[in-house]
Design a protein around this motif. Structure first.
Motif, PDB file in Angstrom:
ATOM      1  N   SER A 180       1.205  -0.999  -0.265  1.00  0.00           N
ATOM      2  CA  SER A 180      -0.589  -0.478  -0.054  1.00  0.00           C
ATOM      3  C   SER A 180       0.865   1.589   0.279  1.00  0.00           C
ATOM      4  O   SER A 180       0.101   2.555  -0.112  1.00  0.00           O
ATOM      5  CB  SER A 180      -0.984   0.131   0.931  1.00  0.00           C
ATOM      6  OG  SER A 180      -0.171  -0.087   2.331  1.00  0.00           O
ATOM      7  N   ILE A 181       2.147   1.296   0.001  1.00  0.00           N
ATOM      8  CA  ILE A 181       3.035   2.427  -0.001  1.00  0.00           C
ATOM      9  C   ILE A 181       3.186   2.928  -1.136  1.00  0.00           C
ATOM     10  O   ILE A 181       2.842   2.166  -2.116  1.00  0.00           O
ATOM     11  CB  ILE A 181       4.748   1.805   0.733  1.00  0.00           C
ATOM     12  CG1 ILE A 181       4.601   1.949   2.216  1.00  0.00           C
ATOM     13  CG2 ILE A 181       5.405   3.505   0.763  1.00  0.00           C
ATOM     14  CD1 ILE A 181       5.606   1.234   2.873  1.00  0.00           C
ATOM     15  N   HIS A 210      -1.055  11.682  10.084  1.00  0.00           N
ATOM     16  CA  HIS A 210      -1.741  12.252   9.238  1.00  0.00           C
ATOM     17  C   HIS A 210      -1.767  11.149   8.131  1.00  0.00           C
ATOM     18  O   HIS A 210      -2.293  11.241   6.959  1.00  0.00           O
ATOM     19  CB  HIS A 210      -2.657  13.512   8.936  1.00  0.00           C
ATOM     20  CG  HIS A 210      -1.716  14.972   8.694  1.00  0.00           C
ATOM     21  ND1 HIS A 210      -1.008  14.780   9.460  1.00  0.00           N
ATOM     22  CD2 HIS A 210      -1.326  14.903   7.003  1.00  0.00           C
ATOM     23  CE1 HIS A 210      -0.166  16.165   8.924  1.00  0.00           C
ATOM     24  NE2 HIS A 210      -0.781  15.780   7.268  1.00  0.00           N
ATOM     25  N   SER A 211      -0.581  11.484   7.363  1.00  0.00           N
ATOM     26  CA  SER A 211       0.551  10.901   6.469  1.00  0.00           C
ATOM     27  C   SER A 211       0.927   9.665   6.497  1.00  0.00           C
ATOM     28  O   SER A 211       1.413   9.484   5.263  1.00  0.00           O
ATOM     29  CB  SER A 211       0.932  12.282   5.919  1.00  0.00           C
ATOM     30  OG  SER A 211       0.697  13.189   5.298  1.00  0.00           O
ATOM     31  N   HIS A 223      -3.866   4.389   7.725  1.00  0.00           N
ATOM     32  CA  HIS A 223      -4.634   4.814   8.317  1.00  0.00           C
ATOM     33  C   HIS A 223      -5.947   4.617   7.370  1.00  0.00           C
ATOM     34  O   HIS A 223      -7.383   4.407   7.060  1.00  0.00           O
ATOM     35  CB  HIS A 223      -5.420   6.185   8.629  1.00  0.00           C
ATOM     36  CG  HIS A 223      -4.566   7.176   7.840  1.00  0.00           C
ATOM     37  ND1 HIS A 223      -5.119   7.707   6.560  1.00  0.00           N
ATOM     38  CD2 HIS A 223      -3.924   8.182   8.113  1.00  0.00           C
ATOM     39  CE1 HIS A 223      -4.920   8.560   5.393  1.00  0.00           C
ATOM     40  NE2 HIS A 223      -3.671   8.952   6.460  1.00  0.00           N
ATOM     41  N   SER A 224      -5.439   4.632   5.555  1.00  0.00           N
ATOM     42  CA  SER A 224      -6.522   4.448   4.415  1.00  0.00           C
ATOM     43  C   SER A 224      -6.526   2.696   3.960  1.00  0.00           C
ATOM     44  O   SER A 224      -7.253   1.878   3.318  1.00  0.00           O
ATOM     45  CB  SER A 224      -5.819   5.449   3.781  1.00  0.00           C
ATOM     46  OG  SER A 224      -6.415   6.740   4.463  1.00  0.00           O
ATOM     47  N   PRO A 251      -9.714   6.244  14.696  1.00  0.00           N
ATOM     48  CA  PRO A 251     -11.300   7.388  13.998  1.00  0.00           C
ATOM     49  C   PRO A 251     -10.487   8.747  14.398  1.00  0.00           C
ATOM     50  O   PRO A 251     -11.146   9.549  13.252  1.00  0.00           O
ATOM     51  CB  PRO A 251     -11.883   7.042  15.387  1.00  0.00           C
ATOM     52  CG  PRO A 251     -11.492   5.823  15.883  1.00  0.00           C
ATOM     53  CD  PRO A 251     -10.054   5.741  15.314  1.00  0.00           C
ATOM     54  N   TRP A 252      -9.559   9.303  15.181  1.00  0.00           N
ATOM     55  CA  TRP A 252      -9.631  10.785  15.343  1.00  0.00           C
ATOM     56  C   TRP A 252      -8.752  11.378  13.759  1.00  0.00           C
ATOM     57  O   TRP A 252      -8.824  12.139  12.751  1.00  0.00           O
ATOM     58  CB  TRP A 252      -8.857  11.080  16.003  1.00  0.00           C
ATOM     59  CG  TRP A 252      -9.847  11.150  17.394  1.00  0.00           C
ATOM     60  CD1 TRP A 252     -10.407  10.360  18.340  1.00  0.00           C
ATOM     61  CD2 TRP A 252     -11.145  11.907  17.582  1.00  0.00           C
ATOM     62  NE1 TRP A 252     -11.515  11.014  19.266  1.00  0.00           N
ATOM     63  CE2 TRP A 252     -11.012  12.157  18.626  1.00  0.00           C
ATOM     64  CE3 TRP A 252     -11.099  13.352  16.987  1.00  0.00           C
ATOM     65  CZ2 TRP A 252     -13.073  12.723  19.206  1.00  0.00           C
ATOM     66  CZ3 TRP A 252     -12.462  14.908  17.229  1.00  0.00           C
ATOM     67  CH2 TRP A 252     -12.728  14.376  18.679  1.00  0.00           C
ATOM     68  N   VAL A 253      -7.712  10.256  13.815  1.00  0.00           N
ATOM     69  CA  VAL A 253      -6.624  10.335  12.513  1.00  0.00           C
ATOM     70  C   VAL A 253      -7.503  10.621  11.038  1.00  0.00           C
ATOM     71  O   VAL A 253      -7.031  11.500   9.736  1.00  0.00           O
ATOM     72  CB  VAL A 253      -5.898   9.767  12.191  1.00  0.00           C
ATOM     73  CG1 VAL A 253      -4.869   9.578  11.089  1.00  0.00           C
ATOM     74  CG2 VAL A 253      -5.223   9.600  13.827  1.00  0.00           C
TER      75      VAL A 253
END
Length: 265
Positions: free
Chosen positions: A151-152, A200-201, A206-207, A224-226
């Motif tokens: 996924s990178i 966040h990145s 997270h995705s 969930p916050w991220v």
């Protein structure tokens, strides 16, 4: 590093006819006008971001002894920086900061700390103005020293020269650096906001759901916050640039509340 020299109203140089992008148009790493620039940045990043490099950068930056400035001065300095890893924007990072903050402010008017995180989330990129190459500062987060997941971004075409295979450690990245700056200067942003800043990145996590085996219970509680932050970081990018000067007093009040005064970086 691309540096942009701007006049008294820098937004005038970056106001082409705008259009609303469909969500499918964001994070296009397969084609587009900026593809070569983006690919070359990730190629350098994925070659030279090794475990040894990470450890060295921690030693160089973790003590926050490079310079001192206020939070708003840092944001203003990003007028000089265009992120060479970003396929979605070709304007200074300072505008993206206000775009993100205003998107959060619209949907979360009761969470001023969340709005401030939107404003400051990328200011660790100031490292690129202090002699660090952009490949050492920008782009998606990935762990070094362990197996690289599919996924990178550009996973199959950019890691040939990277020797790391084990001993996971989060790559030294602007998010990690900014998190350390916040802790060092005793900023009072809640833990949820600090997780947004730090991760966040980290898109593979997270995705895409990778690297879950590296998570503890707190990481999973904060995920969930991220994710909530990420939709503003990504989908507020637009050539419709904000009127920064009219927004500055409001966001200065948030800085004064959570990250006041002169900070060490």
């Amino acid at each position: 590093m691309r540096v942009v020299n701007l006049g008294p109203d820098p937004s005038l140089a970056y106001r082409p006819d705008s259009h609303e992008k469909d969500k499918s148009e964001f994070r296009n790493f397969e084609s587009g006008a900026l593809f070569d620039r983006v690919f070359n940045t990730y190629k350098l990043m994925h070659t030279y971001q090794t475990l040894d490099f990470v450890k060295q950068k921690h030693l160089e930056w973790a003590n926050c002894n490079h310079f001192s400035m206020s939070m708003m001065e840092n944001i203003d300095s990003l007028d000089e920086l265009v992120d060479e890893s970003d396929p979605d924007v070709d304007f200074p990072n300072s505008f993206h900061a206000f775009q993100t903050a205003e998107g959060i402010r619209k949907e979360h008017p009761d969470k001023d700390w969340f709005q401030l995180v939107g404003l400051i989330h990328d200011i660790g990129k100031i490292m690129a103005l202090y002699e660090e190459p952009q490949w050492a500062v920008v782009g998606d987060t990935f762990p070094v020293g362990c197996k690289f997941q599919n996924s990178i971004v550009f996973r199959n075409s950019t890691f040939e020269g990277n020797p790391d295979e084990k001993n996971p450690a989060l790559k030294y990245y602007l998010l990690n650096y900014l998190y350390q700056v916040m802790k060092f200067n005793k900023c009072t942003i809640p833990e949820e906001g600090l997780y947004m800043i730090r991760f966040h990145s980290f898109y593979p996590w997270h995705s895409n759901g990778d690297y879950m085996h590296l998570c503890n219970e707190k990481d999973l509680q904060m995920l969930p916050w991220v994710k909530e932050f990420n939709k503003f970081d990504l989908y507020t990018k637009s050539t419709e640039l904000p009127d920064v000067e009219s927004l500055r007093p409001y966001y200065q009040s948030l800085i004064d509340k959570y990250c006041p005064g002169i900070l060490r970086w």
